[in-house]
Design a protein around this motif. Sequence first.
Motif, PDB file in Angstrom:
ATOM      1  N   SER A  71       0.815  -1.211   0.000  1.00 29.31           N
ATOM      2  CA  SER A  71       0.000   0.000   0.000  1.00 29.31           C
ATOM      3  C   SER A  71       0.856   1.271   0.000  1.00 29.31           C
ATOM      4  N   ARG A  72       2.160   1.148   0.414  1.00 35.29           N
ATOM      5  CA  ARG A  72       3.046   2.306   0.416  1.00 35.29           C
ATOM      6  C   ARG A  72       3.729   2.517  -0.941  1.00 35.29           C
ATOM      7  N   LEU A  73       3.633   1.527  -1.802  1.00 27.44           N
ATOM      8  CA  LEU A  73       4.364   1.573  -3.072  1.00 27.44           C
ATOM      9  C   LEU A  73       3.996   2.775  -3.954  1.00 27.44           C
ATOM     10  N   PRO A  74       2.699   3.116  -4.148  1.00 30.54           N
ATOM     11  CA  PRO A  74       2.383   4.269  -5.014  1.00 30.54           C
ATOM     12  C   PRO A  74       2.995   5.571  -4.532  1.00 30.54           C
ATOM     13  N   GLU A  75       3.174   5.690  -3.218  1.00 33.35           N
ATOM     14  CA  GLU A  75       3.747   6.923  -2.664  1.00 33.35           C
ATOM     15  C   GLU A  75       5.255   6.971  -2.885  1.00 33.35           C
ATOM     16  N   LEU A  76       5.935   5.826  -2.677  1.00 33.67           N
ATOM     17  CA  LEU A  76       7.400   5.808  -2.724  1.00 33.67           C
ATOM     18  C   LEU A  76       7.930   5.594  -4.143  1.00 33.67           C
ATOM     19  N   MET A  77       7.321   4.702  -4.866  1.00 35.92           N
ATOM     20  CA  MET A  77       7.804   4.387  -6.229  1.00 35.92           C
ATOM     21  C   MET A  77       6.593   4.205  -7.141  1.00 35.92           C
ATOM     22  N   PRO A  78       5.993   5.302  -7.597  1.00 32.95           N
ATOM     23  CA  PRO A  78       4.722   5.219  -8.342  1.00 32.95           C
ATOM     24  C   PRO A  78       4.841   4.485  -9.686  1.00 32.95           C
ATOM     25  N   LEU A  79       6.030   4.388 -10.243  1.00 36.62           N
ATOM     26  CA  LEU A  79       6.167   3.724 -11.542  1.00 36.62           C
ATOM     27  C   LEU A  79       6.678   2.294 -11.418  1.00 36.62           C
ATOM     28  N   SER A  80       6.906   1.824 -10.193  1.00 34.13           N
ATOM     29  CA  SER A  80       7.318   0.430  -9.980  1.00 34.13           C
ATOM     30  C   SER A  80       6.086  -0.444  -9.773  1.00 34.13           C
ATOM     31  N   ARG A  81       6.272  -1.761  -9.945  1.00 34.30           N
ATOM     32  CA  ARG A  81       5.165  -2.703  -9.766  1.00 34.30           C
ATOM     33  C   ARG A  81       5.621  -3.885  -8.919  1.00 34.30           C
ATOM     34  N   ALA A  82       4.694  -4.393  -8.122  1.00 33.15           N
ATOM     35  CA  ALA A  82       5.007  -5.470  -7.185  1.00 33.15           C
ATOM     36  C   ALA A  82       4.337  -6.766  -7.599  1.00 33.15           C
ATOM     37  N   VAL A  83       5.076  -7.861  -7.399  1.00 33.60           N
ATOM     38  CA  VAL A  83       4.544  -9.214  -7.587  1.00 33.60           C
ATOM     39  C   VAL A  83       4.586  -9.898  -6.223  1.00 33.60           C
ATOM     40  N   ILE A  84       3.450 -10.370  -5.738  1.00 38.09           N
ATOM     41  CA  ILE A  84       3.396 -11.076  -4.466  1.00 38.09           C
ATOM     42  C   ILE A  84       3.876 -12.512  -4.688  1.00 38.09           C
ATOM     43  N   VAL A  85       4.873 -12.918  -3.899  1.00 39.22           N
ATOM     44  CA  VAL A  85       5.396 -14.294  -3.957  1.00 39.22           C
ATOM     45  C   VAL A  85       5.219 -14.877  -2.562  1.00 39.22           C
ATOM     46  N   SER A  86       4.202 -15.728  -2.393  1.00 40.72           N
ATOM     47  CA  SER A  86       3.825 -16.132  -1.036  1.00 40.72           C
ATOM     48  C   SER A  86       3.236 -17.529  -1.031  1.00 40.72           C
ATOM     49  N   ALA A  87       3.366 -18.143   0.141  1.00 38.33           N
ATOM     50  CA  ALA A  87       2.717 -19.446   0.340  1.00 38.33           C
ATOM     51  C   ALA A  87       1.242 -19.281   0.664  1.00 38.33           C
ATOM     52  N   TYR A  88       0.854 -18.048   1.000  1.00 34.59           N
ATOM     53  CA  TYR A  88      -0.544 -17.776   1.299  1.00 34.59           C
ATOM     54  C   TYR A  88      -1.299 -17.518  -0.006  1.00 34.59           C
ATOM     55  N   GLY A  89      -1.603 -18.577  -0.720  1.00 35.87           N
ATOM     56  CA  GLY A  89      -2.190 -18.443  -2.057  1.00 35.87           C
ATOM     57  C   GLY A  89      -3.682 -18.613  -2.102  1.00 35.87           C
ATOM     58  N   ASP A  90      -4.359 -18.418  -0.964  1.00 32.30           N
ATOM     59  CA  ASP A  90      -5.811 -18.529  -0.977  1.00 32.30           C
ATOM     60  C   ASP A  90      -6.418 -17.322  -1.691  1.00 32.30           C
ATOM     61  N   MET A  91      -7.658 -17.449  -2.073  1.00 36.23           N
ATOM     62  CA  MET A  91      -8.322 -16.418  -2.867  1.00 36.23           C
ATOM     63  C   MET A  91      -8.437 -15.094  -2.119  1.00 36.23           C
ATOM     64  N   ASP A  92      -8.623 -15.139  -0.794  1.00 36.15           N
ATOM     65  CA  ASP A  92      -8.751 -13.893  -0.046  1.00 36.15           C
ATOM     66  C   ASP A  92      -7.468 -13.071  -0.111  1.00 36.15           C
ATOM     67  N   ASN A  93      -6.327 -13.755   0.090  1.00 39.13           N
ATOM     68  CA  ASN A  93      -5.063 -13.030   0.014  1.00 39.13           C
ATOM     69  C   ASN A  93      -4.785 -12.516  -1.404  1.00 39.13           C
ATOM     70  N   ILE A  94      -5.111 -13.346  -2.382  1.00 38.02           N
ATOM     71  CA  ILE A  94      -4.888 -12.918  -3.768  1.00 38.02           C
ATOM     72  C   ILE A  94      -5.729 -11.689  -4.084  1.00 38.02           C
ATOM     73  N   ARG A  95      -7.024 -11.724  -3.697  1.00 35.51           N
ATOM     74  CA  ARG A  95      -7.893 -10.584  -3.992  1.00 35.51           C
ATOM     75  C   ARG A  95      -7.431  -9.334  -3.241  1.00 35.51           C
ATOM     76  N   THR A  96      -7.015  -9.505  -1.953  1.00 32.52           N
ATOM     77  CA  THR A  96      -6.542  -8.349  -1.191  1.00 32.52           C
ATOM     78  C   THR A  96      -5.315  -7.740  -1.842  1.00 32.52           C
ATOM     79  N   ALA A  97      -4.370  -8.608  -2.262  1.00 32.28           N
ATOM     80  CA  ALA A  97      -3.146  -8.115  -2.893  1.00 32.28           C
ATOM     81  C   ALA A  97      -3.453  -7.384  -4.198  1.00 32.28           C
ATOM     82  N   MET A  98      -4.325  -7.958  -5.017  1.00 34.12           N
ATOM     83  CA  MET A  98      -4.636  -7.323  -6.300  1.00 34.12           C
ATOM     84  C   MET A  98      -5.378  -6.008  -6.093  1.00 34.12           C
ATOM     85  N   ASN A  99      -6.251  -5.951  -5.096  1.00 33.32           N
ATOM     86  CA  ASN A  99      -6.981  -4.721  -4.813  1.00 33.32           C
ATOM     87  C   ASN A  99      -6.053  -3.614  -4.318  1.00 33.32           C
ATOM     88  N   ARG A 100      -4.947  -4.003  -3.669  1.00 33.87           N
ATOM     89  CA  ARG A 100      -4.000  -3.001  -3.158  1.00 33.87           C
ATOM     90  C   ARG A 100      -2.959  -2.608  -4.209  1.00 33.87           C
TER      91      ARG A 100
END
Length: 665
Positions: A71-100
Motif C-alpha cells: 500500500s506504500r508503493l504508489p507513494e514511494l515508487m509510483p512507476l514500480s510494480r510489485a509481484v506477491i510471492v507467497s505461500a498464502y495463495g488462498d483467494m482472499d489473500n490474492i484478492r486483497t493483494a490485487m486490490n492493493r
Amino acid sequence: MATKILVVDDEEDVADLLGQRFRHKIKDGTYDFRFAESGQQALTLMQNEPDFDVLLLDINMPDINGLTLLSRLPELMPLSRAVIVSAYGDMDNIRTAMNRGAFDFVCKPINFLDLDATIEKTAQHVQQLREAAQVKMMAELKTHFFDNITHEFRTPLTLILAPVAGLLQLPDLPESLRPDLLTVERNARQLLYLINQLLELARLEAGQLRVALQPGLLSDYLRELVDGFQALARQRGITLTYAAELPGTWLYDAEKVAHIAYNLLANALKFMPPLLASPAAPDARRQVTVHLSGGPERMRLAVADTGVGISAANLPRIFDRFYQAAPGATQLPVGSGIGLALVRELTTLMGGQVSVQSTTTPPTGTTFVVELPLQPALPSEPATPGTTAPDWLPAPMPVPPAPDLPSDHAPDSPLIVLIEDNEELRTYLARQLAPLYRVLAAANGAEGWQLIQQELPDVVVSDVMMPELDGYELTYRIKNTPATDHVAVVLLTAQGTHSQRLTGLRQGADEYLTKPFHLEELVLRLHNILVRQQRLRTLYGQQLSRPELSQPTETVQNGWLRSLYEVLEKHLDDPELNVERLADQLAMSRKTLLRKVQALTHLAPSELIQQYRLRKAADLLRAGHSVADTAYAVGFNTPAYFGQCFKDLYQLTPSEFSTAPIPQP
C-alpha cells in the motif's frame, strides 16, 4: 539496462536460491537483485533507491507485512510494480493483494519458469509506464516552453503592431510608405497567429486545453468571420458565399470554432490555382462556399472549393501534424502542416469529427465537413449578437497590387528575373530592385523557366520551395541548358541547413541566401555578380580586339563560347558563314543566339564573327602570310574590304601591322 529487482522475503535461503536460478541473467546484466529480510529494511531501501523496477514481496514478514508495504508503493515508487510471492495463495489473500495494487501473484513453492516470465512481463509494463511518464513530462515541458516563448514573441510583436497601427493612422503619412507599413502589419499578425497555433497544439498534446461553452449567435459569428475574407477573395477572383440554416442562440466555444473556420477558409483560398491576370470581377467558376446547418444536437460546417483537389496519395495524411506534400507534387504553395492538424484535434476535443472529400479529375474540388455537438442556450442566457472574431486572428487582407515598375532603364541595363511564390514577398522585392535594374517577376518555377528562356536575363533570383518546379530543379535546368548556362542564380530560401545549401550549390547556384535576409546584402551580392559578368565580357572582348593577348580558344572559360569559337574556326575561310548559319550550327534560334552572344561579349553575333576572323588574321600576318592570302584564309571576299575592316579594329593597315613591333600584354 538491467531490470532492478527488490526481493522482500524473510526466508534465509531465498537470496541463494534466486542467485543460483538466475545466475546467467545476473551475469549478463539482465537482472540486478537487491534483498531485504523485513518490511522495514525494504522500506529503507525503497526510500534510498527509488528506482527499482520490480518488487517480489512475501506477505508474512516481521514488522511490516507485504500487504502493508504494497500500500506504500504508489507513494514511494509510483512507476514500480510489485509481484506477491507467497505461500498464502488462498483467494482472499490474492484478492486483497490485487486490490492493493499488486501486478501479479506467484504462489510458493515457486515455479521459476513462471516467475521468470512474470518478472519479464512486469518489467515490460514498468518500462511502458516510464516511457509514458517521459512522454507526458516532455509534453508538459513543451507546453511550458511554448507558453514562455509565446509570451516572449507577443511582447515584441505588440511593439511592432502598435507603432505601425499608429503610423498608418497619421493624416500626413506619405503614400510611398503605406504599402510597406501594411506589409509589416499583415505579416506581424500572421506570425502571431502561427505562434498561437503552435501553442494550441502543445496545449492539446499536454491535455491542458478545455472546452469553454458560451451562448451566442453562431450564424452571425461565422458570417462576420467569412466577411473578413471577402476582400482577399475578390482580389484572387474567387466567389466566396456563406449560407446559414441554423438560427437561434447556441452554446459553443467561440475561440475554437474560429480556429477551425479560419483554417478551413484560409486553406480554401490559399490553395486555389492562381489567376494568369488580375480579375475584373470574381469568377463564378472559382468558388468557395461556406454552409452552416444542423439541428438541436449537432452543427455541420462545410467549406467547399473548386480548386485542383487533393491527390488520393496525400488525402489520408492531410490531418497529420506538420505533414506536407512532397515539393513539386502539387501546383500550389506548400503549407506549414499545422492548420488542418489543429482543425482535427480541436474538433475531436469538442466531441466532433471532421471529414474531407476531394477529386483531382474535372470537375475538381475539395469539401471539408466539420460536425460538432451543439446545445441550445437557455432562455435565461443572453446571446451576444455580432460576436467579434478573436483579436489573434490575422486580418485576411488582400496583398497590395504589384507596383508599376520603372520602365526608363536603358535597354542594355542588367535584367533580373525574380521568382517567388509568395505574392507579397515577390511584390516587395520587385519594388525594391526596380529602381536599380530591369525586373521581371514570376510566381513559380515553371513560369520563371519560360521567362528565363525568352528573355535570357543576367541574374535569376529564385525561391527554393515552389509549386510545379522548385528552385533546385530550376537551377539545374538553367546551368545545364546551353542557351542559359551563363545566367547567374541566387537562391533565397528558408532552408538554411548545411546539406540544403550544398544541394543548391551542387545544382550550380552562384549565391545562396537564407531567409530572413537583409535586402542590402541581396543588392550587394547582385552588384558583385554583375560586376564579375561585366569583367568577363570585357575580357572576352579584349581577346578579340587586342592581338597581343592569347588566342580566345586557349583561354576562354565559358564552355558555350568555346563551342562557338570552335564552329567559327571550322568555317574560318567560308565567306558564306553568317548569323543564320551559325545559329543552325549551334542548334538555337537567331534571337537566342543574339541575346546569348550579347550577354557574354556585348557584341552582336555579326560583329563577333568579323572580329574573330580579324583576330585570326592578325596571327597569320605576324606569321609572314601576305595580306591577300590572309584575307581569303579568314573568309573575306576581297583584300580591300579586309584591309578596311582590319584598320577599323586595330587602327593599322594589315601591311603596317605585319611590320609593327608586338606590344606587350
